[in-house]
Design a protein around this motif. Structure first.
Motif, PDB file in Angstrom:
ATOM      1  N   TYR A  71      42.222  18.899  28.058  1.00  0.00           N
ATOM      2  CA  TYR A  71      41.304  17.754  28.084  1.00  0.00           C
ATOM      3  C   TYR A  71      41.791  16.741  29.122  1.00  0.00           C
ATOM      4  O   TYR A  71      41.018  16.246  29.947  1.00  0.00           O
ATOM      5  CB  TYR A  71      41.258  17.125  26.691  1.00  0.00           C
ATOM      6  N   ALA A  72      43.084  16.456  29.099  1.00  0.00           N
ATOM      7  CA  ALA A  72      43.657  15.506  30.058  1.00  0.00           C
ATOM      8  C   ALA A  72      43.484  16.017  31.491  1.00  0.00           C
ATOM      9  O   ALA A  72      43.129  15.255  32.396  1.00  0.00           O
ATOM     10  CB  ALA A  72      45.140  15.274  29.751  1.00  0.00           C
ATOM     11  N   LEU A  73      43.702  17.314  31.685  1.00  0.00           N
ATOM     12  CA  LEU A  73      43.540  17.889  33.024  1.00  0.00           C
ATOM     13  C   LEU A  73      42.093  17.750  33.503  1.00  0.00           C
ATOM     14  O   LEU A  73      41.833  17.389  34.659  1.00  0.00           O
ATOM     15  CB  LEU A  73      43.969  19.370  33.009  1.00  0.00           C
ATOM     16  N   GLY A  79      36.985  13.175  35.982  1.00  0.00           N
ATOM     17  CA  GLY A  79      36.615  11.818  35.553  1.00  0.00           C
ATOM     18  C   GLY A  79      35.991  11.821  34.167  1.00  0.00           C
ATOM     19  O   GLY A  79      35.441  12.834  33.709  1.00  0.00           O
ATOM     20  N   LEU A  80      36.062  10.661  33.521  1.00  0.00           N
ATOM     21  CA  LEU A  80      35.629  10.539  32.123  1.00  0.00           C
ATOM     22  C   LEU A  80      34.150  10.865  31.921  1.00  0.00           C
ATOM     23  O   LEU A  80      33.777  11.569  30.989  1.00  0.00           O
ATOM     24  CB  LEU A  80      35.934   9.114  31.623  1.00  0.00           C
ATOM     25  N   GLY A 215      51.643   9.707  31.819  1.00  0.00           N
ATOM     26  CA  GLY A 215      51.357  10.763  32.777  1.00  0.00           C
ATOM     27  C   GLY A 215      52.525  11.145  33.663  1.00  0.00           C
ATOM     28  O   GLY A 215      52.418  12.066  34.469  1.00  0.00           O
ATOM     29  N   VAL A 216      53.647  10.442  33.540  1.00  0.00           N
ATOM     30  CA  VAL A 216      54.835  10.808  34.319  1.00  0.00           C
ATOM     31  C   VAL A 216      55.713  11.715  33.464  1.00  0.00           C
ATOM     32  O   VAL A 216      56.128  11.341  32.362  1.00  0.00           O
ATOM     33  CB  VAL A 216      55.637   9.555  34.753  1.00  0.00           C
ATOM     34  N   GLN A 217      55.960  12.938  33.962  1.00  0.00           N
ATOM     35  CA  GLN A 217      56.796  13.884  33.212  1.00  0.00           C
ATOM     36  C   GLN A 217      58.172  13.250  33.059  1.00  0.00           C
ATOM     37  O   GLN A 217      58.835  12.947  34.061  1.00  0.00           O
ATOM     38  CB  GLN A 217      56.863  15.205  33.991  1.00  0.00           C
ATOM     39  N   PRO A 218      58.626  13.001  31.833  1.00  0.00           N
ATOM     40  CA  PRO A 218      59.826  12.183  31.668  1.00  0.00           C
ATOM     41  C   PRO A 218      61.121  12.836  32.138  1.00  0.00           C
ATOM     42  O   PRO A 218      62.083  12.132  32.413  1.00  0.00           O
ATOM     43  CB  PRO A 218      59.885  11.916  30.156  1.00  0.00           C
ATOM     44  N   GLU A 228      45.251   6.005  32.360  1.00  0.00           N
ATOM     45  CA  GLU A 228      43.965   5.901  31.635  1.00  0.00           C
ATOM     46  C   GLU A 228      43.593   7.244  31.007  1.00  0.00           C
ATOM     47  O   GLU A 228      42.980   7.307  29.946  1.00  0.00           O
ATOM     48  CB  GLU A 228      42.820   5.483  32.575  1.00  0.00           C
ATOM     49  N   VAL A 229      43.956   8.330  31.712  1.00  0.00           N
ATOM     50  CA  VAL A 229      43.685   9.674  31.206  1.00  0.00           C
ATOM     51  C   VAL A 229      44.496   9.905  29.924  1.00  0.00           C
ATOM     52  O   VAL A 229      43.991  10.432  28.929  1.00  0.00           O
ATOM     53  CB  VAL A 229      44.034  10.728  32.286  1.00  0.00           C
ATOM     54  N   CYS A 230      45.754   9.469  29.958  1.00  0.00           N
ATOM     55  CA  CYS A 230      46.617   9.645  28.777  1.00  0.00           C
ATOM     56  C   CYS A 230      46.083   8.809  27.620  1.00  0.00           C
ATOM     57  O   CYS A 230      46.044   9.268  26.476  1.00  0.00           O
ATOM     58  CB  CYS A 230      48.052   9.240  29.108  1.00  0.00           C
ATOM     59  N   ARG A 231      45.661   7.594  27.915  1.00  0.00           N
ATOM     60  CA  ARG A 231      45.139   6.724  26.847  1.00  0.00           C
ATOM     61  C   ARG A 231      43.906   7.348  26.202  1.00  0.00           C
ATOM     62  O   ARG A 231      43.770   7.383  24.982  1.00  0.00           O
ATOM     63  CB  ARG A 231      44.802   5.337  27.421  1.00  0.00           C
TER      64      ARG A 231
END
Ligand code: GLN
Length: 416
Positions: A71-73, A79-80, A215-218, A228-231
Motif C-alpha cells: 500500500y505504501a509503495l 499518489g493518494l 520512510g527512512v530505513q533505520p 505522508e505516505v507512512c502517515r
C-alpha cells in the motif's frame, strides 16, 4: 553480556508460551509445515537498533503482513488520489477474504482486506506491467525495507494459486467493476507471490521501523518513502489492520498493526519503534493468538498505547532558567512541538525578568515543529515589546531563521 532489552523480550515470550489455543490454517499447504510452537519477537528503534528473542531467525511467508508495505509503495508511486480510486480507508468489520465492495462505488473498503490488497497490487509498476516485472518491483522494495535480499517461497505461491478460488472470485468481481485491468488469474498470481516473500521477525521489525521512521530505513539510512505516505499507511492500519478485531485491538493495544495467516504480526509506534512477532496458531478473526497476547503485554508494560493519556509530552521543555547573571537565560530542550511551546510560553509568562536582556538558548533543542517555532518567535517579539532586549543562542539554526513578524531579526547572543 546479555542485553537487557532482549532479555525483557524473552520474558514476555515466556509469559505467553503456554497459550496454545488457536489453529494453523490449512488452506495454504505450506502453512501446515509451520511448527505451531514457533515463538519469536524483534523490535527495531527508529535509530536502527534491533533487539530480538525466541525464534527470530525462522523464515516464514509474509502473507497479509505485506499489505501495508505494498500500500505504501503504491502511494509513493501513484499518489493518494489514485490509490483511493481503487481502495477506500474504512474498516470492513468482515473477514479478510470477504467478497465485498463498498455499496456506492463498488470499490474495496480498504487495502488491508484481500479485495483492497489485490487492487492495490495491480497499481504497482503501472497497470500495463507484466506480472514478472511487477513482482520484481515488489520484491526489490520489500528487500530495501528489510535491508537484505528477500526470497520467494515459490512452492507456497504455486500451491496457494492452485486453490485460490476465493481470491480469484474477488479478482473477477474487481475486474467486472473496472477496479483492475489484468485477467483475474494474473492479478491473483501477482498478489499471491507478494504474499510468498520469506521473512523473519527481524526483517519485519526493520521494515515496520521504516514506516515508523517516516520512510527512512533505520539501519541502512536509505530514504524509501515520504513521511505522508507512512502517515497514511499507519492511519489505515490503525483502523483496518486487524480485520474485524480492529476496534478491540485499538482499545487494548493501541498501535497500528497488521496480521497475516502465517502467524506474523507487526506493529509500529510512530517515531519510535517497529515490532514484529511470530506465532502460527490463529484466533477465529485470523490473528495470531500469542502475537496478540505479546502485543497486549508490551503495550501495558512499556506504555506503548498511543491513546494513553499519561504521556506528558512537552512538560520538560524548559531545561533551566538562569537569573543569576546579567541576562536571564532560558534554556530549552527536547522537541519543540505545539504542546512543548505552549508549556514554554506559560513558563515565560509567569516569570518576572529582573535583567535587561532575555536570552533564549535553543542549542539543546533536538527538533521543532513549525508551529512551535512560530510561537517561540512571537513570544520573543512580545518580550521585546514589553521593553526588554532579546537574543537567542542557536548554533544549529534550529529556529530556521530569526525573522520576526514585525520584520526585525532576533540577534544572536554571541554577536552582542
Ligand atoms: N495469501 C493470503 C490470502 O490471500 C493472505 C491472507 C492473510 O494473511 N490474512 O488468503
Amino acid at each position: 553480556m546479555h542485553n537487557l532489552i532482549s532479555d525483557y523480550l524473552g520474558e514476555i515470550l515466556d509469559d505467553v508460551r503456554d497459550h496454545v489455543d488457536g489453529e494453523i490454517p490449512t488452506y495454504i499447504t505450506s502453512l501446515t509445515k509451520a511448527d505451531p510452537d514457533w515463538l519469536g519477537i524483534a523490535m527495531c528503534t527508529t535509530s536502527g537498533r534491533v533487539y530480538e528473542a525466541g525464534d527470530a531467525e525462522v523464515l516464514f511467508t509474509i502473507q497479509s503482513v505485506s499489505k501495508p508495505f505494498i500500500y505504501a509503495l503504491a502511494l509513493q508511486e501513484c499518489g493518494l488520489e489514485r490509490v483511493l480510486d481503487v481502495a477506500g480507508m474504512e474498516p470492513s468489520g468482515e473477514a479478510f477474504n470477504e467478497l465485498s465492495l463498498r455499496e456506492e462505488d463498488k470499490r474495496p473498503l480498504n487495502p488491508m482486506i484481500n479485495a483492497g490488497a489485490i487492487a492495490v497490487n495491480q497499481l504497482i509498476n503501472g497497470e500495463d506491467s507484466s506480472v514478472e516485472d511487477r513482482v520484481d518491483v515488489i520484491f526489490d522494495f520489500l528487500s530495501k525495507l528489510a535491508g537484505r535480499e528477500l526470497e520467494m517461497d515459490e512452492e507456497s505461491a504455486v500451491d496457494e494459486l492452485e486453490k485460490a478460488d476465493r481470491n480469484l472470485s474477488i479478482a473477477h468481481m474487481l475486474r467486472s467493476h473496472d477496479v483492475i485491468v489484468d485477467a483475474a488469474h494474473d492479478a491473483v498470481d501477482s498478489y499471491t507471490r507478494q504474499c510468498s516473500a520469506l521473512v523473519t521477525v527481524r526483517d519485519l521489525a526493520v521494515m515496520s521501523g521504516t514506516l515508523a521512521n517516516g520512510g527512512v530505513q533505520p539501519v541502512t539510512g536509505e530514504k524509501l518513502l515520504d513521511p505522508e505516505v507512512c502517515r497514511q499507511t499507519l492511519s489505515v492500519m490503525s483502523s483496518c489492520g486487524m480485520y474485524d478485531a480492529a476496534g478491540r485491538w485499538m482499545a487494548r493495544v493501541g498501535i497500528p498493526a497488521k496480521s497475516g495467516v502465517s502467524g506474523g504480526l507487526i506493529g509500529m509506534l510512530p517515531g519510535q519503534l517497529g515490532i514484529a512477532t511470530l506465532s502460527p496458531r490463529l484466533d477465529p478473526a485470523g490473528n495470531s493468538v500469542r502475537g496478540v497476547d505479546v502485543f497486549e503485554d508490551l503495550s501495558t508494560d512499556m506504555g506503548l498505547h498511543l491513546m494513553s493519556t499519561e504521556h506528558r509530552t512537552g512538560s520538560h521543555a524548559v531545561r533551566s532558567v538562569d537569573r543569576s547573571g546579567e541576562d536571564t537565560i532560558i534554556t530549552l530542550q527536547g522537541v519543540v512541538t505545539f504542546t512543548a511551546a505552549e508549556e514554554i510560553l506559560h513558563k515565560l509568562n509567569s516569570l518576572d525578568f529582573v535583567s535587561e536582556r532575555v536570552v533564549l538558548d535553543v542549542s539543546r533543542v533536538i527538533d521543532s515543529h513549525s508551529m512551535g517555532r512560530r510561537m517561540l518567535k512571537e513570544q520573543l517579539q512580545r518580550i521585546r515589546e514589553a521593553g526588554y532586549d532579546i537574543a537567542v543562542v542557536d548554533p544549529d539554526a534550529e529556529l530556521r531563521g530569526r525573522q520576526l513578524s514585525d520584520g526585525s531579526q532576533i540577534p544572536l547572543a554571541e554577536d552582542l
